[in-house]
Write an enzyme that holds these catalytic residues in place. Structure first.
Site, PDB file in Angstrom:
ATOM      1  CB  THR A   1      27.973  48.336  39.127  1.00 28.66           C
ATOM      2  OG1 THR A   1      28.834  47.448  38.415  1.00 28.66           O
ATOM      3  CG2 THR A   1      27.767  47.770  40.512  1.00 28.66           C
TER       4      THR A   1
ATOM      5  CB  SER B   1      33.175  41.644  43.621  1.00 28.41           C
ATOM      6  OG  SER B   1      32.470  42.862  43.638  1.00 28.41           O
TER       7      SER B   1
ATOM      8  N   GLY C   1      33.432  49.856  39.668  1.00 29.49           N
ATOM      9  CA  GLY C   1      34.519  48.905  39.511  1.00 29.49           C
ATOM     10  C   GLY C   1      35.438  48.937  40.719  1.00 29.49           C
TER      11      GLY C   1
END
Ligand code: GLU
Length: 567
Positions: free
Chosen positions: A386, A450, A473
Site C-alpha cells: 500500500t 478496507s 493494513g
C-alpha cells in the site's frame, strides 16, 4: 515510571533521520507540493504541478509512476480511495475505487474443504482473491470533476520511464528478491527475475508491456483498461492462474463502477477532521478514536508519555470493537455510520476508558441505527504494501489518496505489465460466527472492507491544514491517529510527527514499534494491563501541512518517499 515525552520523542526522531532513509522536507515557502512514497513519483507529480496541473492531475501522474516503480504496493491492477478538498467553494469529495468481487465470489470462498478458514497466504495467491481493479475508473471520475490538464498528458512521465527503464530501489529489490511465489507465475518471474537472475537495487528495469497499457489508457481513457486487450489479459491471468484459478470475464471487468461517496467528517476540539467512509473502516476508526479522546486533555500531557499513549490505545480498542462488528460495504449492509460517529455515543464510549488500567478486550457498543444479529469478525493480520500520497496545488486544492494491491505484490499475478491485487482477502474468511452473519463476508459485486484512511484536517475557519494517510493494513488507522494527535495536540511539525514511533492497538495486544525508545515505557504500559508486542510497525505516512508561512511536507523515513515543493 513517567518519561519526559518531549525528550523521548526528539531522541527517537533523531535516530530515524540519522538512520537516513528518507529525504526530509521543510519547504516553508512552497505553494504547491507532493509527498509520495518514491522520488520518481514525486518528480512526475511536481512536473505536472509546474505545468499548471491540479492536485488531482499530479496525483494521477504520480500514481502511474508508482505502478511502475513501487509495484509491490499499489498500481492500476488495484484500488484506492481519494479525498479531495476544493479551495474554491470548499467542497470535500471522496472517491471510492475499491475493487469489487466478481460474479463467482461466494461467502465460503476462503474456506477449505473441511470448512475452516484457509491460511492467508494460501488464499491470497493467484486468481481467487483478485478483485476487479478500481483505480483507473476512480481517477477518471476525480479527473472529470477536478482535473485541469488533459488526461493523456498525465501518463507521459510513467510511459517514458516504463519504456526507457527506471532505477530499481533497494526496497523493491528486497521485496522482489525474497518472493518465492514468483517462481510459480511465468509473467511475474520473467519480469522480476529476467533469465533467472533476481533484480537488484540500482539495476535499470524496463516494462514495455506496462508502457503500452498506459499508452492505451492515455489514448482511450478508462476504456483502454476496462475493455479490449488489457481487460482480456486480466481475465485470462485470473481465470488461468497457476494457483487458485477463478472464472473472470472481460464483460465483468467492463462493468466496474467507481463511486463518489460522502466523506466522514467530525469535529475534534477546534478542528474538523474528514476521511474516507465505508467501505473503508479507517475513517470511522480514526474519527471515533478522536471523538473519545476529545474527553481527555491530551495537549496537557507530555507527547508520547505513558498516560497519553495509554488513553490513545484504549480509544483505539473501542473503535476496533465497533469496526469488527459493523463496518463493511454500505451498498450491501447497513452501516450505522452516523450512530458510530455521534458525539453522545462517543462520550459514553469514552467513559469506559480508565486512565489507570487497560480494559483488555473491548466490546462493541450499540450505536443508533445498529443492525441486530451480526457477529464480529476476527481476521488474520497482514499488510506490507500500500501507498499514500498527498498533493496540494498552487490554487490550494488538496488530494489525500491511499492506493493498494493489498499485500506485497498482491496476488503475485501480472497482466499487461502490472500486478493484480488480492483485495478479496480483505473480506472475512468466515461468513458466519455462532450462526450470525459477519457484515464483511464475501459476496459477488461487493467491496471488501478496507482500513485505508486518507484524511484531511481543517481549522476553525475551514482552512485545510493537514493532509495525511498511510499504508499498514488494519494498523493504518492507528498510524494516522498518532500523527494527527502529534500535529494537532502536541504541535509537532509533520515530519517529526510522522517519524515519531508508532504504537497501535486493534483490540488485542498493544503493539509498540521495535527499536525505538518507546521500549522504555513498555514495562509501565504492561503494568497498566497491556499485553505488549514489539513489531516493526512499518508505516508509510506521507503528508502536507499548511502553516502560516507556507507548505511543509512529511515523508516517512521507514520507506523511500520524499516531499517535493514548488516555490
Ligand atoms: N488491503 C488493505 C486495506 O485496504 C491495505 C493493505 C496494506 O496497507 O498493506 O485496508
Amino acid at each position: 515510571m513517567l518519561l519526559n515525552g518531549r525528550t523521548l520523542f526528539l531522541i527517537v526522531a533523531g535516530t530515524f533521520v540519522a538512520g537516513g532513509c528518507a529525504a526530509v522536507s521543510d519547504h516553508k515557502l512552497d505553494r504547491a507540493m507532493i509527498a509520495v512514497a518514491h522520488p520518481l513519483a514525486a518528480e512526475a507529480g511536481l512536473e505536472i504541478l509546474k505545468a499548471g496541473g491540479s492536485a488531482v492531475d499530479a496525483a494521477i501522474a504520480a500514481e502511474m509512476v508508482l505502478t511502475l516503480v513501487e509495484p509491490q504496493s499499489s498500481g492500476i491492477g488495484g484500488g484506492a480511495f481519494l479525498v479531495h478538498h476544493a479551495a474554491a467553494g470548499g467542497a470535500i469529495d471522496s472517491y471510492d475505487g475499491r475493487e469489487t468481487a466478481p460474479k463467482s465470489a461466494v461467502p465460503e470462498m476462503f474456506l477449505s474443504s473441511s470448512g475452516s478458514p484457509k491460511s492467508f497466504s494460501a488464499a491470497a495467491l493467484g486468481g481467487r482473491a483478485v478483485g476487479i481493479p478500481g483505480l483507473i475508473r476512480m481517477l477518471a471520475l476525480a479527473h472529470a470533476e477536478h482535473g485541469r490538464l488533459p488526461w493523456a498528458l498525465l501518463f507521459e512521465p510513467a510511459i517514458k520511464l516504463a519504456r526507457d527503464g527506471f532505477r530499481v530501489s533497494p526496497r523493491l529489490a528486497s521485496a522482489a528478491g525474497g518472493d518465492r511465489d514468483f517462481e510459480r507465475i511465468a509473467e511475474t518471474r520473467e519480469y522480476f527475475r529476467p533469465g533467472g537472475k533476481r533484480i537488484r537495487a540500482d539495476d535499470i528495469l524496463k516494462n514495455p508491456a506496462l508502457a503500452s497499457t498506459l499508452d492505451a489508457v492515455a489514448q482511450k481513457g478508462p476504456a483502454g483498461f476496462y475493455e479490449g486487450p488489457v481487460a482480456l489479459a486480466i481475465a485470462d491471468a485470473v481465470s488461468h492462474a497457476p494457483a487458485n484459478p477463478a472464472p473472470l470475464s472481460a464483460i465483468e471487468i467492463a462493468g466496474y463502477e467507481a463511486k463518489k461517496r460522502p466523506p466522514v467528517c467530525t469535529p475534534y476540539r477546534a478542528w474538523r477532521v474528514c476521511s474516507m467512509g465505508p467501505p473503508s473502516s479507517g475513517g470511522i476508526a480514526l474519527l471515533q478514536s478522536l471523538g473519545m479522546l476529545e474527553n481527555f486533555d491530551l495537549a496537557r500531557m507530555a507527547p508520547f508519555s505513558i498516560e497519553a499513549i495509554h488513553l490513545i490505545l484504549e480509544a483505539s480498542r473501542l473503535a476496533f470493537a465497533d469496526r469488527d462488528l459493523y463496518v463493511a460495504d454500505p451498498d450491501h449492509v447497513p452501516v450505522p455510520t452516523e450512530g458510530l460517529l455521534s458525539r453522545p455515543y462517543l462520550q459514553a464510549r469514552a467513559q469506559l476508558i480508565d486512565p489507570t488500567r487497560s480494559m483488555g478486550q473491548a466490546l462493541p457498543g450499540r450505536p443508533m441505527g445498529a443492525p441486530g444479529d451480526l457477529a464480529a469478525e476476527s481476521g488474520p493480520e497482514r499488510g506490507q504494501s500500500t501507498t499514500h500520497l498527498a498533493v496540494r496545488d498552487s490554487d490550494g486544492n488538496t488530494v489525500s489518496m491511499t492506493a493498494t494491491v493489498e499485500r506485497g505484490f498482491g496476488s503475485k499475478l501480472m497482466a499487461a505489465g502490472f500486478i493484480l491485487n488480492n483485495e478479496l482477502t480483505d473480506f472475512s474468511f468466515l461468513p458466519t460466527e455462532f450462526g450470525k452473519p459477519i457484515a464483511n463476508r464475501a459476496l459477488a459485486g461487493k467491496r471488501p472492507r478496507s482500513t485505508m484512511t486518507p484524511t484531511l484536517v481543517f481549522d476553525a475557519d475551514g482552512k485545510m491544514i493537514l493532509a495525511i494517510g498511510s499504508p499498514g493494513g488494519a494498523r493504518i488507522a492507528g498510524y494516522v491517529l498518532k500523527t494527527v494527535i502529534a500535529v494537532l495536540d502536541w504541535k509537532m511539525d509533520i515530519q517529526a510527527a510522522i517519524a515519531a514511533p508508532n504504537f497501535v492497538n486493534r483490540n488485542g495486544p498493544t503493539e509498540i514499534e521495535a527499536a525505538t525508545l518507546l521500549a522504555a515505557i513498555a514495562p509501565a504500559l504492561a503494568s497498566l494491563g497491556h499485553d505488549i508486542r514489539f513489531r516493526s510497525l512499518e508505516s508509510g505516512l506521507h503528508g502536507i501541512e499548511v502553516t502560516a508561512k507556507g507548505l511543509r511536507g512529511g515523508a516517512d523515513p521507514r520507506r523511500e518517499g520524499v516531499a517535493l515543493g514548488l516555490p
